[in-house]
Design an enzyme around this catalytic site. Structure first.
Site, mmCIF file in Angstrom:
data_model
loop_
_atom_site.group_PDB
_atom_site.id
_atom_site.type_symbol
_atom_site.label_atom_id
_atom_site.label_comp_id
_atom_site.label_asym_id
_atom_site.label_seq_id
_atom_site.Cartn_x
_atom_site.Cartn_y
_atom_site.Cartn_z
ATOM 1 N N GLU A 44 -7.695 2.182 2.538
ATOM 2 C CA GLU A 44 -7.273 1.929 1.161
ATOM 3 C C GLU A 44 -8.048 0.749 0.585
ATOM 4 O O GLU A 44 -8.215 -0.258 1.238
ATOM 5 C CB GLU A 44 -5.763 1.636 1.145
ATOM 6 C CG GLU A 44 -5.210 1.413 -0.234
ATOM 7 C CD GLU A 44 -5.578 2.538 -1.190
ATOM 8 O OE1 GLU A 44 -5.217 3.698 -0.939
ATOM 9 O OE2 GLU A 44 -6.265 2.270 -2.207
ATOM 10 N N VAL A 96 0.832 -1.214 0.000
ATOM 11 C CA VAL A 96 0.000 0.000 0.000
ATOM 12 C C VAL A 96 0.864 1.260 0.000
ATOM 13 O O VAL A 96 0.651 2.175 -0.805
ATOM 14 C CB VAL A 96 -0.960 -0.004 1.213
ATOM 15 C CG1 VAL A 96 -1.638 1.344 1.386
ATOM 16 C CG2 VAL A 96 -2.000 -1.103 1.043
ATOM 17 N N CYS A 110 -5.317 -9.648 3.171
ATOM 18 C CA CYS A 110 -6.413 -8.811 3.691
ATOM 19 C C CYS A 110 -7.628 -9.597 4.164
ATOM 20 O O CYS A 110 -7.977 -9.533 5.340
ATOM 21 C CB CYS A 110 -6.818 -7.785 2.647
ATOM 22 S SG CYS A 110 -5.534 -6.549 2.378
ATOM 23 N N GLU A 154 -4.173 -5.737 -4.889
ATOM 24 C CA GLU A 154 -2.869 -6.149 -5.409
ATOM 25 C C GLU A 154 -3.090 -6.721 -6.801
ATOM 26 O O GLU A 154 -4.086 -7.388 -7.064
ATOM 27 C CB GLU A 154 -2.241 -7.214 -4.498
ATOM 28 C CG GLU A 154 -1.683 -6.610 -3.232
ATOM 29 C CD GLU A 154 -1.148 -7.642 -2.259
ATOM 30 O OE1 GLU A 154 -0.741 -8.729 -2.684
ATOM 31 O OE2 GLU A 154 -1.153 -7.351 -1.049
ATOM 32 N N GLY A 158 -14.196 -21.498 -6.526
ATOM 33 C CA GLY A 158 -12.795 -21.893 -6.668
ATOM 34 C C GLY A 158 -12.292 -22.551 -5.399
ATOM 35 O O GLY A 158 -13.088 -23.034 -4.569
HETATM 36 N N1 LIG Z 1 -1.980 -5.297 0.523
HETATM 37 C C1 LIG Z 1 -3.174 -4.874 0.146
HETATM 38 O O1 LIG Z 1 -3.671 -5.225 -0.918
HETATM 39 C C2 LIG Z 1 -3.964 -3.917 0.999
HETATM 40 C C3 LIG Z 1 -5.087 -3.287 0.457
HETATM 41 C C4 LIG Z 1 -5.797 -2.406 1.271
HETATM 42 C C5 LIG Z 1 -5.398 -2.173 2.577
HETATM 43 N N2 LIG Z 1 -4.310 -2.823 3.075
HETATM 44 C C6 LIG Z 1 -3.912 -2.526 4.449
HETATM 45 O O2 LIG Z 1 -2.804 -1.625 4.400
HETATM 46 C C7 LIG Z 1 -1.890 -1.904 5.470
HETATM 47 C C8 LIG Z 1 -0.512 -2.202 4.894
HETATM 48 O O3 LIG Z 1 -0.601 -3.375 4.115
HETATM 49 P P1 LIG Z 1 0.597 -3.855 3.163
HETATM 50 O O4 LIG Z 1 0.114 -5.045 2.433
HETATM 51 O O5 LIG Z 1 1.113 -2.684 2.410
HETATM 52 O O6 LIG Z 1 1.671 -4.288 4.274
HETATM 53 P P2 LIG Z 1 3.195 -4.699 4.060
HETATM 54 O O7 LIG Z 1 3.486 -5.741 5.079
HETATM 55 O O8 LIG Z 1 3.472 -4.980 2.618
HETATM 56 O O9 LIG Z 1 4.003 -3.362 4.443
HETATM 57 C C9 LIG Z 1 3.997 -2.773 5.698
HETATM 58 C C10 LIG Z 1 5.327 -2.080 5.903
HETATM 59 O O10 LIG Z 1 5.277 -1.278 7.087
HETATM 60 C C11 LIG Z 1 6.588 -1.268 7.635
HETATM 61 N N3 LIG Z 1 6.536 -0.731 9.010
HETATM 62 C C12 LIG Z 1 6.155 -1.341 10.152
HETATM 63 N N4 LIG Z 1 6.228 -0.494 11.190
HETATM 64 C C13 LIG Z 1 6.656 0.702 10.709
HETATM 65 C C14 LIG Z 1 6.881 1.972 11.270
HETATM 66 N N5 LIG Z 1 6.690 2.225 12.577
HETATM 67 N N6 LIG Z 1 7.316 2.980 10.460
HETATM 68 C C15 LIG Z 1 7.507 2.751 9.162
HETATM 69 N N7 LIG Z 1 7.292 1.562 8.550
HETATM 70 C C16 LIG Z 1 6.872 0.552 9.311
HETATM 71 C C17 LIG Z 1 7.038 -2.701 7.488
HETATM 72 O O11 LIG Z 1 8.434 -2.835 7.595
HETATM 73 C C18 LIG Z 1 6.510 -3.018 6.080
HETATM 74 O O12 LIG Z 1 7.481 -2.759 5.082
HETATM 75 C C19 LIG Z 1 -2.506 -3.055 6.252
HETATM 76 O O13 LIG Z 1 -3.281 -2.523 7.295
HETATM 77 C C20 LIG Z 1 -3.407 -3.723 5.233
HETATM 78 O O14 LIG Z 1 -4.479 -4.408 5.847
HETATM 79 C C21 LIG Z 1 -3.577 -3.679 2.314
#
Ligand SMILES: NC(=O)c1ccc[n+]([C@@H]2O[C@H](COP(=O)([O-])OP(=O)(O)OC[C@H]3O[C@@H](n4cnc5c(N)ncnc54)[C@H](O)[C@@H]3O)[C@@H](O)[C@H]2O)c1
Length: 454
Positions: free
Chosen positions: A154, A11, A266, A158, A259
């Site tokens: 968000e 994200v 998520c 993906e 499927g």
């Molecule tokens: N992946 C998706 O498709 C998606 C879609 C919508 C919402 N979300 C939500 O968005 C959030 C992030 O998801 P993601 O998939 O990007 O996670 P991710 O695990 O890919 O990335 C999270 C990042 O945050 C970093 N981090 C942790 N603590 C930190 C801090 N104090 N300061 C700075 N960086 C820090 C980690 O090192 C990691 O790189 C989650 O809450 C998820 O539920 C994800």
């Protein structure tokens, strides 16, 4: 606009790159030093279509930078996004330690007004906790600085994240002060020139809306999966049923594919977290609990089909497996059905030769110590000496394969199709035994219905 983003994952990195591409000056922060070092060296740590070119373009233009220094990040952006992970804690509730850690850094280092934006998926009430942590830090420093906290969940997917970010169905902003709303409106103005997509609401409703969206989508999937299993018993084809109901405008075609279950970072964790929220309110979300239960069983459906065909003891059997990512166009294997399928087959003594267009590097990490799982360089190479082909992810390149070659390479021409990519009638013409999900007489072996009514 100067924007900082804490958390440079799926994200954070996509949002950062997109905001930079719209002309903003973006600084992405992460606590993972190796991730930031890779990004600074021009290496993109995740696979997302179009992302690499976008990151490179904006880094070259000087609009996108990366840091591990929270003080620099807090000093940079008027808008401070929090896009860190919210994994499930031991009790299933979202672990807020990363979100609150990022908030604490903001309170520790801010010297002027900041809009703090929760982009992570967080339980209802988190914005208040974020506000509390920042206020605590300011009080500890003995300073009074104005700030706003906004919820801006968000909704990107993906695999289509850039497209979703740039052309969102909606932008939800939960806020309780107009200054913050105007700033949010201005940073999103560039992507809503065609029509207004921003929906402003109270913070708690915004937080809940994100969970509600994922819960609704997962419900549609589990509903269809449960019906698919029934269709197998009844000799009906779930694909025909899908067309029959999707044509109703009130229902629509999306998210109705039967499927081998949903996965990803998520749906599973968000549904568990939502159930925990309900439990804290001393209420139960019966539908959602069923959705989770159906999905857990559905992830094992392919194993059931394989063992019904080849027997419980799979020692000496080898299976080709196509698709490791939890869905196409991503390298993300978190909670992927492929993991459940591989584990189930390996547990019964089988060996696996898997192919995925982009998730191989993830699989290599996961199965480094497992001699029973190997990776192939191409879909056809995975088939050599295999007893059957098991398809888990619906990558485009699997849709029109060379069926003659599949038949020739497999020891026995048997295909278990966990994503209903093929028409049973067509694949039979090629002399291949086909086992789909809910395909009536094209489903192969009849399912063991959990509770058959007399
Ligand atoms: N992946 C998706 O498709 C998606 C879609 C919508 C919402 N979300 C939500 O968005 C959030 C992030 O998801 P993601 O998939 O990007 O996670 P991710 O695990 O890919 O990335 C999270 C990042 O945050 C970093 N981090 C942790 N603590 C930190 C801090 N104090 N300061 C700075 N960086 C820090 C980690 O090192 C990691 O790189 C989650 O809450 C998820 O539920 C994800």
């Amino acid at each position: 606009m100067k924007i900082s983003i804490a958390g440079t994952g799926y994200v954070g990195l996509v949002s950062g790159a997109c905001f930079a591409d719209l002309g903003n000056n973006v600084l992405c922060l992460d606590v993972d030093e190796s991730k930031i070092a890779r990004l600074q060296a021009g290496d993109i740590p995740i696979y997302e279509p179009g992302l690499e070119a976008m990151v490179k373009r904006n880094v070259a233009a000087g609009r996108l930078r990366f840091t591990i220094d929270p003080q620099a990040s807090v000093a940079h952006g008027t808008v401070q996004f929090i896009a860190v992970g919210t994994p499930p804690g031991e009790d299933g509730a979202a672990d807020l330690s990363y979100v609150l850690g990022a908030a604490r850094d903001i309170g520790r280092y801010m010297t002027e007004y900041r809009v703090v934006v929760d982009k992570s998926t967080v339980p209802v009430g988190t914005a208040e906790k974020v506000r509390g942590v920042i206020a605590e830090e300011l009080a500890r420093r003995g300073v009074q600085i104005d700030f706003s906290v906004v919820s801006n969940p968000e909704f990107l997917k993906e695999g289509a994240a850039i497209e979703d970010f740039m052309r969102p169905d909606r932008i939800i902003v939960g806020a309780d002060d107009s200054r913050a709303v105007e700033i949010m409106r201005s940073i999103y103005a560039a992507i809503q020139r065609n029509h207004e997509r921003m929906i402003v609401m109270d913070i708690r409703s915004a937080e809940l809306a994100k969970y509600a969206a994922n819960a609704m989508l997962a419900t549609r999937i589990s509903f269809m999966n449960e019906l698919a299993n029934l269709a197998e018993g009844l000799g009906a084809d779930i694909e025909q049923v899908r067309l029959g109901i999707g044509s109703d405008a009130r229902i629509g075609y999306h998210f109705l594919y039967a499927g081998c279950g949903y996965g990803g970072s998520c749906f599973p964790k968000d549904l568990t977290a939502l159930s925990r929220m309900a439990a804290e309110q001393r209420t139960s979300l019966h539908v959602l609990n069923a959705v989770r239960e159906v999905n857990a069983a559905q992830k094992l459906r392919l194993i059931e089909k394989v063992t019904q065909r080849f027997g419980e003891d799979l020692r000496g059997r080898r299976f080709a497996l196509w698709g490791l990512a939890f869905k196409p166009n991503t390298d993300d294997m978190r909670e992927a059905p492929s993991v459940a399928v591989i584990d189930g087959l390996v547990e019964r003594g089988a060996t696996i030769c898997a192919y995925d267009p982009v998730a191989a590097h993830e699989a290599r990490k996961r199965y480094a110590d497992n001699g029973r799982v190997s990776l192939a360089e191409s879909p056809l190479a995975a088939l050599d000496d295999a007893d059957a082909l098991v398809i888990v992810t619906e990558w485009k390149e699997f849709r029109s394969p060379d069926f003659d070659e599949i038949r020739k390479r497999l020891k026995q021409p048997v295909v278990f199709d966990g994503r209903n990519l093929y028409e049973p009638a067509l694949i039979h013409i090629f002399g291949i035994e086909y086992h789909g999900i809910g395909r009536g007489h094209g489903s192969g072996i009849q399912p063991r219905l959990k509770s058959a009514q007399p």
